[in-house]
Design an enzyme around this catalytic site. Structure first.
Site, PDB file in Angstrom:
ATOM      1  N   GLU A  60     114.537  72.376 -87.911  1.00 48.27           N
ATOM      2  CA  GLU A  60     114.089  73.760 -87.766  1.00 48.27           C
ATOM      3  C   GLU A  60     114.127  74.488 -89.115  1.00 48.27           C
ATOM      4  O   GLU A  60     113.201  75.230 -89.457  1.00 48.27           O
ATOM      5  CB  GLU A  60     114.995  74.522 -86.782  1.00 48.27           C
ATOM      6  CG  GLU A  60     115.021  73.943 -85.394  1.00 48.27           C
ATOM      7  CD  GLU A  60     116.165  72.967 -85.157  1.00 48.27           C
ATOM      8  OE1 GLU A  60     116.707  72.960 -84.040  1.00 48.27           O
ATOM      9  OE2 GLU A  60     116.522  72.198 -86.089  1.00 48.27           O
ATOM     10  N   CYS A  88     120.743  74.454 -82.562  1.00 45.65           N
ATOM     11  CA  CYS A  88     122.163  74.776 -82.671  1.00 45.65           C
ATOM     12  C   CYS A  88     122.303  76.251 -83.062  1.00 45.65           C
ATOM     13  O   CYS A  88     121.308  76.938 -83.317  1.00 45.65           O
ATOM     14  CB  CYS A  88     122.821  73.880 -83.720  1.00 45.65           C
ATOM     15  SG  CYS A  88     122.283  74.236 -85.420  1.00 45.65           S
TER      16      CYS A  88
END
Length: 177
Positions: A60, A88
């Site tokens: 990401e 996360c």
């Protein structure tokens, strides 16, 4: 859900899965991400934490880091991030700060997921931005990609241990001769 939106989500998730395959080929946890605005890829990436010895080198963040310069802006307004695994806390926080509009992910992460599984940073009402979240796009395929990788990794470790044990036994036999 809008049928065209679902088709687009599947298309971009498959792109993210192809990137996750690159991560696996490099010995990284197979997670891929694609950041899109108006049908154009602004950034993409896959996990590189092991290769770069960088705990922040998640898929990401690779995509977000590419997209900022592509837009010449640190705010990634009206963008959608497609990722094969639920982000996360670090990545979810970066998405909030970047003002990404929408997150689409494949497999849930029941250990560290921060888009609804363990916690929900992406939609936390106390924060100054919330993302739209679509979970479970190609979920089974994304989960299999991850579980297949870890199954292979466990088999490799088992084979390495067996080879070490055999080499050790051979050295013991040689020294007795």
């Amino acid at each position: 859900m809008n049928e065209n939106l679902l088709e687009d989500d599947i298309h971009w998730m498959r792109q993210a899965m192809a990137l996750a395959d690159k991560a696996a080929a490099a010995g990284e946890v197979p997670v891929g991400a694609v950041l899109v605005k108006d049908g154009q890829v602004l950034g993409q990436g896959y996990n590189l934490s092991i290769s770069l010895s960088d705990p922040s080198a998640h898929a990401e963040l690779q995509a977000i880091r590419q997209a900022g310069p592509a837009l010449a802006n640190y705010r990634l307004l009206d963008c959608t991030l497609y990722v094969t695994l639920e982000p996360c806390a670090m990545c979810a926080g970066a998405m909030v700060h970047a003002r990404i509009k929408r997150l689409v992910f494949g497999a849930s992460d029941l250990k560290t997921g921060a888009a609804g599984s363990v916690m929900d940073i992406c939609r936390h009402q106390a924060l100054n931005h919330q993302l739209e979240v679509t979970a479970g796009v190609l979920e089974a395929e994304c989960a299999e990609q991850l579980s297949g990788f870890f199954k292979m990794r466990r088999a490799q470790k088992k084979a390495e241990k067996a080879a070490q044990a055999a080499a050790s036994a051979e050295r013991c036999n040689c020294s007795r001769e």
